[in-house]
Enzyme design. Structure first.
Site, mmCIF file in Angstrom:
data_model
loop_
_atom_site.group_PDB
_atom_site.id
_atom_site.type_symbol
_atom_site.label_atom_id
_atom_site.label_comp_id
_atom_site.label_asym_id
_atom_site.label_seq_id
_atom_site.Cartn_x
_atom_site.Cartn_y
_atom_site.Cartn_z
ATOM 1 N N GLN A 98 -5.596 3.629 -6.019
ATOM 2 C CA GLN A 98 -6.666 3.613 -5.030
ATOM 3 C C GLN A 98 -7.733 4.621 -5.424
ATOM 4 O O GLN A 98 -7.527 5.477 -6.285
ATOM 5 C CB GLN A 98 -6.127 3.935 -3.640
ATOM 6 N N ASP A 120 5.501 1.469 4.420
ATOM 7 C CA ASP A 120 6.412 1.986 5.449
ATOM 8 C C ASP A 120 6.774 0.919 6.483
ATOM 9 O O ASP A 120 7.419 1.225 7.486
ATOM 10 C CB ASP A 120 5.822 3.219 6.136
ATOM 11 N N GLY A 128 -9.349 5.304 3.264
ATOM 12 C CA GLY A 128 -8.758 4.317 4.164
ATOM 13 C C GLY A 128 -8.280 3.102 3.389
ATOM 14 O O GLY A 128 -8.673 2.872 2.249
ATOM 15 N N LYS A 130 5.293 6.058 11.482
ATOM 16 C CA LYS A 130 4.124 6.935 11.495
ATOM 17 C C LYS A 130 4.480 8.354 11.950
ATOM 18 O O LYS A 130 3.760 9.293 11.649
ATOM 19 C CB LYS A 130 3.050 6.366 12.426
ATOM 20 N N LEU A 140 0.862 -1.179 0.000
ATOM 21 C CA LEU A 140 0.000 0.000 0.000
ATOM 22 C C LEU A 140 0.901 1.231 0.000
ATOM 23 O O LEU A 140 1.671 1.445 0.935
ATOM 24 C CB LEU A 140 -0.903 0.008 1.231
ATOM 25 N N ASN A 141 0.774 2.058 -1.048
ATOM 26 C CA ASN A 141 1.719 3.168 -1.220
ATOM 27 C C ASN A 141 0.989 4.464 -1.569
ATOM 28 O O ASN A 141 1.462 5.261 -2.369
ATOM 29 C CB ASN A 141 2.719 2.805 -2.330
ATOM 30 N N GLY A 182 0.047 6.890 0.681
ATOM 31 C CA GLY A 182 0.196 7.984 1.642
ATOM 32 C C GLY A 182 1.278 8.975 1.264
ATOM 33 O O GLY A 182 2.365 8.602 0.826
#
Length: 653
Positions: free
Chosen positions: A343, A402, A371, A550, A262-263, A265
């Site tokens: 996404q 991450d 989300g 985070k 998942l990339n 952000g």
């Protein structure tokens, strides 16, 4: 009959160069009808295709081969027809009127062609307050059909309304206005869900994205509690552990497995304006560099293939793919499987009335990420799920970009494949640093596993939520999925994974705290564990498989010797840490990455034996500093203080 003007407008140009036919059907129809062809002749020729239409054109001494001339003629005829009505005093439509008519136009365009036929046009007229007699309808349709294409575009529709109004008497306008006021508003204008659907359609969102949002929004509107109280769950006492699994790793499974990161952000919470995965972690290597190296190492070590995918956002795609193309040109997958899919985005909801949030100053701020539960509709809507299955993939390992500890583990893959489970979640033992994160639990109603996030915990249950001895396991967001089972679940849900929704209250402009309050509806992909019922599994894995970033405190720890990079390019806690990371507490002046750089200009201090580091106020930590035990740096002044090289154990400076 053709007028002299029409003859001049549609006179064919014989010298034109023949090109491939790209004319729209409406343009061809309008051109031929204006040149004297009857509707019956056109309908008959149309059934024979392009050759039939060309022969028909030649029979009336014109041609379809010069497409530029055809388009110019149709445009000129349309302008001439529009000019004939310009003598009437046309009152421009207001923005609100155009908005309403656009909603009506879209609603009555049943075949979603972007144009109205006669039947659709009549319904739209009646809905818009116009009440023509039946014998008037065909003539009105011809009037509205300015280019003679046999259908009506939205702009033609709006122009027709202006012309129609201009020709009405004051009494007719009064009667129609009264009827419009007395009649109930149509559902497509008043139903808030449909307003969101229209907004998402206009933005080009996929059917899966729209359906997923509607599911979430209906949960919000239902007024049903989105909370999971303590009395609705039981703690999970025991789980199988990776270290106790006895399976023979099966490398052949890799050719049927895809590794997904998942990339999406941007890392804005850390002051970044690019993908967080592009942040340097070890030397010049970014998260994404290390991930790519992990994939290539696994491919080389296994002697086979391992498919790799990124779920990017529109904000992260370009930079991330540019880095991979430049640094790892040999990373591409076998076959036609791309390296990424995108996404979705979701509309923000006005907190005042649950309508679509509006922010004309910057319409992009009316949207938000949905989300990481968006994984499922994004895979469905982009066609990625179907493509993976067509190309022979059966298993998928998903984790955050991450989290460099989340590598492809053959033992876990083999265990998952042999278990026959549709879904498995990697969990780790909770420590004090994990109190605020979601935890695993069992439903008191079904006995199945579920995930409870902090946003789903009632205020009165917060103490038990944070009790790491009661709720012992947290979700690492490392998930394993059987793609065939996922496709079956999505089809049963008609393209929707029925995840519990979380409502987060924000301001429409995150930088303007005085801007309107909005709700952002989000879902967690790990929550799907409850959707797969009793067959879903969870497995206890070492803390080494969980090393996310985070905050800048996490980044400081990751850059220190508390973590090490293995030959497999995996970032894990040093063995001496025994699976427990150091707790780093930095005050707000170090929230962003560039601020952190002022604290450690020469690199991170040694945190190998540090249990907790607290920094309050401006400091500069020199090279050669070693922190052990619990250390506090407190400086109430505005002037930075230097921490010279040395060992500081259980000290307060």
């Amino acid at each position: 009959r053709r007028s002299d003007l029409a003859r001049r407008l549609f006179a064919p140009r014989r010298s034109a160069r023949v090109t491939a036919m790209t004319l729209k059907a409406g343009e061809v129809r309008a051109y031929l009808l204006a040149n004297g062809v009857t509707k019956a002749q056109y309908d008959k020729a149309e059934g024979r295709g392009l050759s039939g239409l060309q022969e028909l054109a030649e029979s009336v001494n014109c041609t379809l081969k010069d497409e530029e001339t055809v388009r110019m003629a149709v445009t000129a005829a349309r302008a001439e027809k529009k000019a004939t009505t310009s003598e009437a005093a046309l009152t421009p439509l207001t923005a609100e009127e155009r908005k309403r008519f656009a909603a009506a136009f879209e609603h009555f365009d049943k075949d979603k062609s972007g144009e109205l036929d006669v039947k659709e046009f009549r319904s739209a007229m009646l809905d818009s307050g116009m009440c023509p007699y039946p014998y008037e309808q065909e003539e009105l349709f011809k009037t509205a059909d300015m280019d003679g294409s046999g259908t009506i575009t939205f702009e033609e529709y709006c122009h027709f309304i202006q012309v129609y109004r201009a020709k009405q008497s004051w009494w007719e306008r009064l009667m129609e206005s009264a009827m419009d006021c007395l009649s109930p508003k149509p559902s497509y204008l008043t139903n808030p869900t449909l307003r969101f659907v229209r907004k998402m359609k206009h933005a080009g969102c996929t059917r899966s994205a729209i359906d997923a949002f509607v599911h979430n929004y209906e949960q919000l509107r239902s007024a049903a509690s989105m909370m999971i109280p303590e009395d609705a769950i039981f703690p999970v006492d025991q789980l199988p552990a990776l270290e106790d699994i006895s399976v023979q790793p099966d490398r052949s499974l890799l050719q049927h497995t895809v590794m997904l990161k998942l990339n999406g952000g941007l890392g804005t919470g850390m002051g970044l304006e690019k993908a967080k995965s592009l942040l340097p972690i070890s030397g010049d290597d970014t998260f994404l560099d290390l991930i790519a190296k992990q994939v290539l190492h696994m491919r080389h070590a296994s002697g086979g293939s391992l498919a790799f995918l990124l779920m990017n956002s529109f904000s992260t795609s370009a930079d991330s793919m540019a880095l991979l193309k430049h640094n790892f040109p040999n990373l591409s997958n076998e076959g036609e499987l791309p390296l990424e899919f995108l996404q979705n985005k979701a509309p923000k909801v006005s907190a005042a009335d649950l309508s679509p949030a509006s922010w004309p100053a910057n319409p992009e701020l009316e949207w938000c990420p949905p989300g990481h539960g968006d994984l499922y509709p994004a895979m469905e809507g982009s066609g990625t799920l179907d493509r993976l299955l067509r190309e022979g993939y059966k298993y998928m390992f998903v984790s955050n970009s991450d989290n460099l500890g989340a590598t492809m583990d053959l033992t876990l893959l083999t265990w998952f494949a042999q278990s026959g489970a549709p879904f498995a979640m990697e969990v780790a033992a909770r420590t004090d640093s994990d109190k605020k994160g979601g935890h695993l639990a069992r439903s008191a109603e079904t006995g199945g596993l579920l995930l409870r996030e902090s946003a789903q915990c009632p205020e009165e249950d917060e103490a038990r939520f944070a009790d790491v001895n009661r709720h012992r396991f947290f979700n690492t967001n490392n998930l394993w999925l059987d793609l065939e089972a996922l496709q079956k679940k999505m089809r049963l849900g008609k393209g929707v994974m029925p995840l519990p929704v979380m409502s987060n209250k924000k301001t429409v402009d995150p930088r303007d705290k005085a801007s309107a309050a909005v709700l952002q509806l989000e879902t967690a992909m790990g929550a799907a564990i409850q959707c797969f019922g009793a067959e879903a599994k969870a497995i206890l894995t070492p803390r080494s498989r969980f090393a996310p970033v985070k905050t800048t405190g996490d980044l400081l720890a990751l850059k220190s010797d508390a973590y090490e990079v293995t030959p497999e390019h995996c970032v894990t806690l040093a063995p001496e840490r025994k699976g427990v990371p150091p707790i780093i507490k930095l005050d707000g002046s170090y929230k962003f990455c560039d601020q952190l750089a002022t604290l450690i200009p020469d690199g991170a201090p040694s945190l190998l034996r540090c249990t907790k580091l607290t920094v309050e106020g401006p400091f500069v930590i020199e090279s050669g500093v070693v922190f052990e035990g619990e250390v506090k740096l407190i400086n109430p002044s505005d002037q930075p203080r230097t921490v010279p090289a040395g060992v500081y154990k259980d000290a307060t400076l």
